[in-house]
Scaffold this active site. Structure first.
Site, PDB file in Angstrom:
ATOM      1  N   ALA A 206      84.723  87.825 -11.479  1.00 51.74           N
ATOM      2  CA  ALA A 206      83.952  86.599 -11.283  1.00 51.74           C
ATOM      3  C   ALA A 206      84.384  85.902  -9.988  1.00 51.74           C
ATOM      4  O   ALA A 206      85.478  86.168  -9.467  1.00 51.74           O
ATOM      5  CB  ALA A 206      84.164  85.669 -12.487  1.00 51.74           C
ATOM      6  N   PRO A 207      83.550  85.037  -9.441  1.00 49.05           N
ATOM      7  CA  PRO A 207      83.938  84.316  -8.219  1.00 49.05           C
ATOM      8  C   PRO A 207      85.225  83.527  -8.415  1.00 49.05           C
ATOM      9  O   PRO A 207      85.416  82.851  -9.421  1.00 49.05           O
ATOM     10  CB  PRO A 207      82.746  83.368  -7.977  1.00 49.05           C
ATOM     11  CG  PRO A 207      81.602  84.022  -8.659  1.00 49.05           C
ATOM     12  CD  PRO A 207      82.163  84.722  -9.855  1.00 49.05           C
ATOM     13  N   THR A 209      88.330  84.833  -8.647  1.00 50.88           N
ATOM     14  CA  THR A 209      89.403  85.510  -9.381  1.00 50.88           C
ATOM     15  C   THR A 209      90.411  86.188  -8.458  1.00 50.88           C
ATOM     16  O   THR A 209      91.419  86.697  -8.948  1.00 50.88           O
ATOM     17  CB  THR A 209      88.824  86.546 -10.353  1.00 50.88           C
ATOM     18  OG1 THR A 209      87.886  87.384  -9.666  1.00 50.88           O
ATOM     19  CG2 THR A 209      88.124  85.863 -11.515  1.00 50.88           C
ATOM     20  N   THR A 212      89.141  88.848  -2.707  1.00 49.56           N
ATOM     21  CA  THR A 212      89.428  88.838  -1.266  1.00 49.56           C
ATOM     22  C   THR A 212      90.914  88.585  -1.012  1.00 49.56           C
ATOM     23  O   THR A 212      91.491  89.148  -0.071  1.00 49.56           O
ATOM     24  CB  THR A 212      88.579  87.750  -0.581  1.00 49.56           C
ATOM     25  OG1 THR A 212      87.203  87.961  -0.896  1.00 49.56           O
ATOM     26  CG2 THR A 212      88.756  87.801   0.926  1.00 49.56           C
ATOM     27  N   HIS A 427      78.994  57.690 -30.038  1.00 54.44           N
ATOM     28  CA  HIS A 427      78.612  59.080 -29.764  1.00 54.44           C
ATOM     29  C   HIS A 427      79.855  59.948 -29.553  1.00 54.44           C
ATOM     30  O   HIS A 427      80.014  61.008 -30.184  1.00 54.44           O
ATOM     31  CB  HIS A 427      77.699  59.124 -28.527  1.00 54.44           C
ATOM     32  CG  HIS A 427      77.185  60.487 -28.191  1.00 54.44           C
ATOM     33  ND1 HIS A 427      75.918  60.904 -28.501  1.00 54.44           N
ATOM     34  CD2 HIS A 427      77.781  61.548 -27.562  1.00 54.44           C
ATOM     35  CE1 HIS A 427      75.753  62.144 -28.084  1.00 54.44           C
ATOM     36  NE2 HIS A 427      76.866  62.559 -27.503  1.00 54.44           N
ATOM     37  N   GLU A 428      80.748  59.511 -28.656  1.00 52.23           N
ATOM     38  CA  GLU A 428      81.955  60.286 -28.376  1.00 52.23           C
ATOM     39  C   GLU A 428      82.924  60.258 -29.556  1.00 52.23           C
ATOM     40  O   GLU A 428      83.613  61.258 -29.822  1.00 52.23           O
ATOM     41  CB  GLU A 428      82.643  59.748 -27.117  1.00 52.23           C
ATOM     42  CG  GLU A 428      81.813  59.875 -25.853  1.00 52.23           C
ATOM     43  CD  GLU A 428      81.368  61.288 -25.552  1.00 52.23           C
ATOM     44  OE1 GLU A 428      82.102  62.236 -25.915  1.00 52.23           O
ATOM     45  OE2 GLU A 428      80.278  61.458 -24.974  1.00 52.23           O
ATOM     46  N   HIS A 431      81.818  63.034 -31.879  1.00 53.01           N
ATOM     47  CA  HIS A 431      82.293  64.359 -31.425  1.00 53.01           C
ATOM     48  C   HIS A 431      83.757  64.561 -31.804  1.00 53.01           C
ATOM     49  O   HIS A 431      84.141  65.600 -32.377  1.00 53.01           O
ATOM     50  CB  HIS A 431      82.151  64.467 -29.900  1.00 53.01           C
ATOM     51  CG  HIS A 431      80.749  64.686 -29.430  1.00 53.01           C
ATOM     52  ND1 HIS A 431      79.934  65.675 -29.927  1.00 53.01           N
ATOM     53  CD2 HIS A 431      80.024  64.048 -28.478  1.00 53.01           C
ATOM     54  CE1 HIS A 431      78.763  65.634 -29.309  1.00 53.01           C
ATOM     55  NE2 HIS A 431      78.794  64.652 -28.421  1.00 53.01           N
TER      56      HIS A 431
END
Length: 605
Positions: A206-207, A209, A212, A427-428, A431
């Protein structure tokens, strides 16, 4: 056309300058000044003239007070003496004036005679020389258009050289690459056992990781010429240029063999053939064909190893991936907890960390972060510390930068009304409360109603251990947590807001994957539904093909709805049973805006 206009303007300016110089050297065409001579005669008759210098038609009159007066006589055939007498000068006074006749030098005579003729030709020759020089440079560029753009990895150029020791984690990937480096250093060690050098090594990940970065480490460890080029640098608008650049790159590498050629983002030229526009004459296909021939064609050369990197191995041409070309496919996974801690330590070597900075805690909170993300994380922490005029980077700076990287910067200027703040808090709190109550949910680390990015508030959950597999109970718990904000709004305010829109989207996508990809539906069974269709030349998934009947589609929608409602009912039950805790958490959020893990669990317990 623009270049032609530019050259025409240059020639026009040169000719204009030449005509001006001709006018400057044409002394004979300048008219005499009758008024000037009258002044000279008046001065002579008044006895104010001491000396007259004559050169051609120019008269320089020096007065008694050493001031000068210039004039021109009418014709070169009449002497200055006669001209002044004819204009009424007193003969005796004129005779008393010292008269000096100066002859023009030979160089000045030649220059005045030949200058108007030769100088324009010189200027025109200079203009044409300039144009031909530009044209020659353009032809040289045309000849070098198909030359390789590969660069040879050399000195550090002021940057620190990267070695395998500077690449944290990636143990298996470094081992695979190290064997290639050892082969280049001591090929006889492998030849004795009949082993042949791998022709190509494909780095897949993945980008961010470290593909390069690992290639840069190989460049410094191999001790052989290392040429690097981007896949996009082969592609031009003219067909055949890319293939010629590939040939030139490999010819350059063969001259300095053994050598390594690294092609970054090879998917730019290595996409599946036959899927693009233009058929076999497509520029990318011609370039790919040349790469295939160079790697394992009739003219194969075992002394050149090709390394390539991509994050889209699924769109690469099968001929590119077969043994004999890219023999090894090295997969670079997202770093584990241990690897993340090691990566953080490497990136913190040049940063002054405070005594309370615990990189282990940071590694635990950064599940799913790549090496590039972790580097950016510490950089953001350093920026936050510098903004506060600190001499060291504290643990709070690093933890705050995690949220900044994940969600965006805090938007303190985004002031909510009292009602909106209350809705966001409940709301939070919904959760967080449901997440803490379910056994298969990740622990809550932070709850906040401070806006970040597009989020009005957020609940941060971090897994207690590394997980590579997820079960159905864990997904069902995740659905309940996602729908808990919606359920809390409905329970406390008897209506819902747009704040739950993203939660509903994520929950719907998760439920659909459970049914169509993971086989977690009791009714439909262990079957996957739907096929992805891709246009490979664009490198992007564009369509999802429905390979099932409308009856099955109705059943899929029914199962998705069943999972959503099951999660919603579980959230409602928890919130209804613990409404006192919900009120307590929400009021504390309204008061403090942010609750850390210890503060939150103290309220829950």
């Amino acid at each position: 056309m623009r270049q032609f206009i530019r050259y025409f303007a240059i020639i026009f300016v040169v000719l204009l300058a030449a005509s001006g110089l001709v006018a400057l050297f044409d002394f004979s065409s300048s008219p005499s000044s009758a008024g000037g001579l009258s002044d000279v005669v008046a001065k002579i008759n008044a006895g104010q003239v001491k000396e007259i210098d004559v050169q051609d038609n120019d008269l320089t009159v020096i007065l008694n007070d050493d001031s000068k007066l210039t004039a021109k006589k009418e014709s070169s055939s009449i002497s200055a003496f006669e001209t002044l007498l004819n204009l009424g000068a007193d003969k005796n006074k004129l005779a008393a004036v010292k008269t000096v006749v100066k002859e023009q030098s030979a160089f000045t005579s030649i220059l005045s005679g030949l200058g108007p003729i030769i100088l324009p030709f010189i200027l025109i020759w200079a203009a044409f020389w300039f144009m031909f020089r530009k044209a020659q440079q353009g032809s040289n560029q045309a000849f070098s258009f198909g030359r390789s753009k590969a660069k040879l990895a050399g000195g550090a150029n002021g940057r620190k050289q990267v070695t395998f020791a500077d690449v944290a984690g990636l143990t298996e990937a470094k081992q695979e690459i190290s064997e290639v480096v050892d082969f280049l250093r001591d090929p006889q060690k492998f030849h004795k056992l009949g082993a042949r050098i791998p022709r190509g090594v494909l780095l897949v990940g993945a980008p961010g990781t470290g593909k390069t970065l690992l290639a840069r480490a190989v460049a410094n460890e191999a001790k052989v010429p290392f040429y690097f080029v981007s896949g996009s640098e082969f592609v031009e608008m003219f067909v055949g240029v890319g293939a010629n650049r590939v040939r030139d790159t490999f010819e350059l590498a063969k001259k300095t063999a053994p050598a390594i050629v690294f092609i970054d983002e090879i998917d730019a030229v290595g996409r599946h053939r036959g899927a693009g526009l233009g058929g076999g004459h497509d520029e990318r296909e011609q370039t790919l064909n040349q790469i295939l021939v160079e790697m394992d064609g009739f003219d194969s050369n075992n002394a050149v190893i090709v390394m390539a990197a991509t994050n889209r191995p699924d769109i690469l041409d099968p001929a590119l991936l077969r043994p004999g070309r890219f023999d090894r496919r090295v997969v670079l996974d997202q770093p584990s907890l241990k690897d993340r801690e090691a990566i953080l330590k490497i990136h913190s070597l040049d940063k002054p960390l405070a005594q309370n900075a615990d990189l282990r805690v940071v590694a635990e909170r950064t599940v799913g972060f790549s090496g590039a993300d972790l580097s950016n994380l510490l950089n953001e922490a350093a920026i936050l510390a510098a903004r506060a005029d600190q001499k060291e980077i504290a643990q709070a700076d690093i933890l705050q930068s995690i949220e900044k990287v994940m969600l965006g910067p805090e938007r303190r200027s985004h002031v909510m009304s009292k009602k909106e703040k209350e809705i966001t808090a409940y709301h939070e709190a919904g959760h967080a409360l449901v997440a803490s109550a379910l056994p298969n949910s990740d622990p809550v680390h932070k709850v906040s109603i401070v806006s970040r990015g597009q989020a009005g508030g957020y609940t941060m959950k971090v897994p207690s251990e590394e997980k590579y597999l997820k079960s159905r109970p864990e997904f069902e718990s995740e659905l309940a947590v996602l729908l808990a904000g919606y359920a809390a709004e409905k329970l406390m305010f008897k209506q819902t807001t747009t704040g739950a829109s993203n939660d509903l989207k994520v929950a719907s996508d998760l439920a659909r994957r459970m049914v169509t990809q993971y086989g977690m539906s009791d009714t439909l069974g262990p079957i996957t539904f739907g096929e992805k269709e891709e246009l490979v030349f664009l490198g992007k998934e564009l369509a999802h093909h429905q390979n099932y009947s409308e009856t099955i589609a109705f059943a899929i929608d029914k199962e998705i709805k069943k999972l959503i409602l099951k999660g919603l009912n579980a959230a409602r039950k928890i919130l209804s049973d613990r409404v006192d805790k919900l009120n307590l958490i929400a009021k504390e959020l309204i008061k403090k805006e942010t609750l850390e893990q210890k503060e939150f669990y103290a309220l829950v317990r």
